[in-house]
Design a protein around this motif. Structure first.
Motif, PDB file in Angstrom:
ATOM      1  N   PHE A 161       0.917  -1.583   0.251  1.00 56.11           N
ATOM      2  CA  PHE A 161       0.314   0.092   0.567  1.00 56.11           C
ATOM      3  C   PHE A 161       0.853   1.337  -0.096  1.00 56.11           C
ATOM      4  N   LYS A 162       1.035   1.852  -0.447  1.00 57.96           N
ATOM      5  CA  LYS A 162       1.585   3.180  -1.137  1.00 57.96           C
ATOM      6  C   LYS A 162       0.915   4.003  -2.795  1.00 57.96           C
ATOM      7  N   PRO A 163       1.612   5.439  -2.123  1.00 58.42           N
ATOM      8  CA  PRO A 163       1.096   6.087  -2.617  1.00 58.42           C
ATOM      9  C   PRO A 163       1.556   5.841  -4.738  1.00 58.42           C
ATOM     10  N   THR A 164       0.976   6.613  -5.369  1.00 62.74           N
ATOM     11  CA  THR A 164       1.564   6.636  -6.806  1.00 62.74           C
ATOM     12  C   THR A 164       1.378   7.969  -7.168  1.00 62.74           C
ATOM     13  N   THR A 165       2.401   8.356  -8.236  1.00 63.33           N
ATOM     14  CA  THR A 165       3.691   9.200  -8.576  1.00 63.33           C
ATOM     15  C   THR A 165       2.231   9.771  -9.282  1.00 63.33           C
ATOM     16  N   SER A 166       1.717   9.316 -10.428  1.00 58.86           N
ATOM     17  CA  SER A 166       0.399   9.995 -11.164  1.00 58.86           C
ATOM     18  C   SER A 166      -1.016   9.763 -10.715  1.00 58.86           C
TER      19      SER A 166
END
Length: 330
Positions: free
Chosen positions: A174-179
């Motif tokens: 579970f990690k953020p996306t760059t776009s």
């Protein structure tokens, strides 16, 4: 673990999104520890990805005497599990209610180590409930609580053998996306606008709150695939008082969270630094929520703190090591 332990997970609650998430979370931890796992409960084993034996509570008409007079399908099924598979080392109850109380007494009589995990403050019997429920908890080999607040409450109720194990989240999963836009397009979601993630259990309350605020935000139900859907969203709403692992997963994905008032609300919002407690009658809270929904820069000021907070306090590795130490001590 050098010698693989055999853990019998017991789910006293009926199949709900909260119980399913708790089971999936626990199965992941036990797999990482190399444990063998069996499951007892009225749950679909395929829904939680169980790779092991599954025992369903049998209806009363199947029970022999003297079990019928006790009217406890879980108790009878537990006895059958232990008789059929003597390799079971530890009984682990996920949640606690009246149906679970006799299981702890029974496990003690059978000299089988049993731990009970209080998933939420409502699992802890209050001062208004019969004292035998507290006495039943004290038959457990250990009582696991997820927060310091619940630890203090349990102590004040006279619960013994307490063990604090904070929730954990897989930061690599579970990690953020760059776009967000390409991800939204790939998932068939609106490429623009504010997307609010929530579970089906919180959908109606979330929809009603957005309507009160006249917000054009789109609600995204993440039950089916939180790993892909959460990073595509901007906010996470959990307007139930039974906060689920998805809340920490949302924080890990860098989403500010909006939660209902509860004993754990301040813990999961890092004292409001990573989110908001939605007190519907408070005009200040309402203004802040409207700003979170409409102002991306304001959201980012909360979002930037979310993942570091989870990394520091809710590491999955720390959680796994806590279970390892607990199981080895029994």
């Amino acid at each position: 673990m050098s010698n693989a332990l055999h853990i019998l997970l017991v789910a006293p609650e009926a199949q709900t999104p909260t119980s399913l998430e708790a089971l999936r979370d626990q199965l992941q931890i036990l797999a990482a520890l190399g444990c063998r796992v069996s499951l007892l409960g009225a749950l679909d084993p395929d829904a939680v990805g169980l790779d092991g034996a599954h025992y369903s509570p049998r209806p009363a008409s199947w029970w022999p005497q003297p079990w019928r007079r006790w009217r406890n399908p879980l108790g009878y099924s537990l006895s059958q599990c232990l008789q059929q598979d003597p390799s079971i080392d530890i009984i682990h109850l996920l949640g606690f209610n009246r149906a679970a109380a006799p299981l702890l007494r029974q496990a003690q009589q059978l000299q089988a180590p049993a731990v009970v995990e209080l998933l939420h403050p409502t699992d802890l019997p209050s001062s208004h409930t019969p004292r035998p429920l507290i006495a039943a908890l004290n038959h457990a080999s250990a009582v696991i609580v997820p927060t310091a607040e619940l630890l203090g409450a349990a102590r004040s109720q006279g619960v013994e053998k307490l063990c604090l194990i904070t929730p954990g989240v897989d930061l690599d999963r579970f990690k953020p996306t760059t776009s967000k836009r390409p991800l939204r397009e790939a998932l068939g979601l609106p490429p623009q606008g504010t997307l609010v993630a929530t579970l089906s259990t919180s959908y109606q309350a979330t929809q009603a709150r957005l309507q009160q605020l006249h917000s054009p935000a789109t609600i995204v139900l993440i039950d089916a695939d939180p790993t892909r859907l959460l990073p595509a969203c901007d906010l996470y709403f959990d307007l139930t008082t039974h906060h689920t692992p998805s809340l920490l997963q949302a924080l890990s994905c860098g989403l500010p969270v909006v939660v209902a008032p509860s004993p754990l609300a301040l813990t999961y919002t890092d004292s409001l630094r990573c989110g908001l407690i939605d007190q519907t009658e408070d005009p200040t809270t309402t203004r802040q929520l409207a700003r979170l929904l409409s102002n991306s820069a304001y959201r980012q000021s909360r979002a930037i703190l979310a993942r570091p907070y989870v990394r520091k306090h809710f590491s999955l590795n720390n959680r796994e090591q806590s279970y390892r130490r607990l199981y080895q001590s029994l």
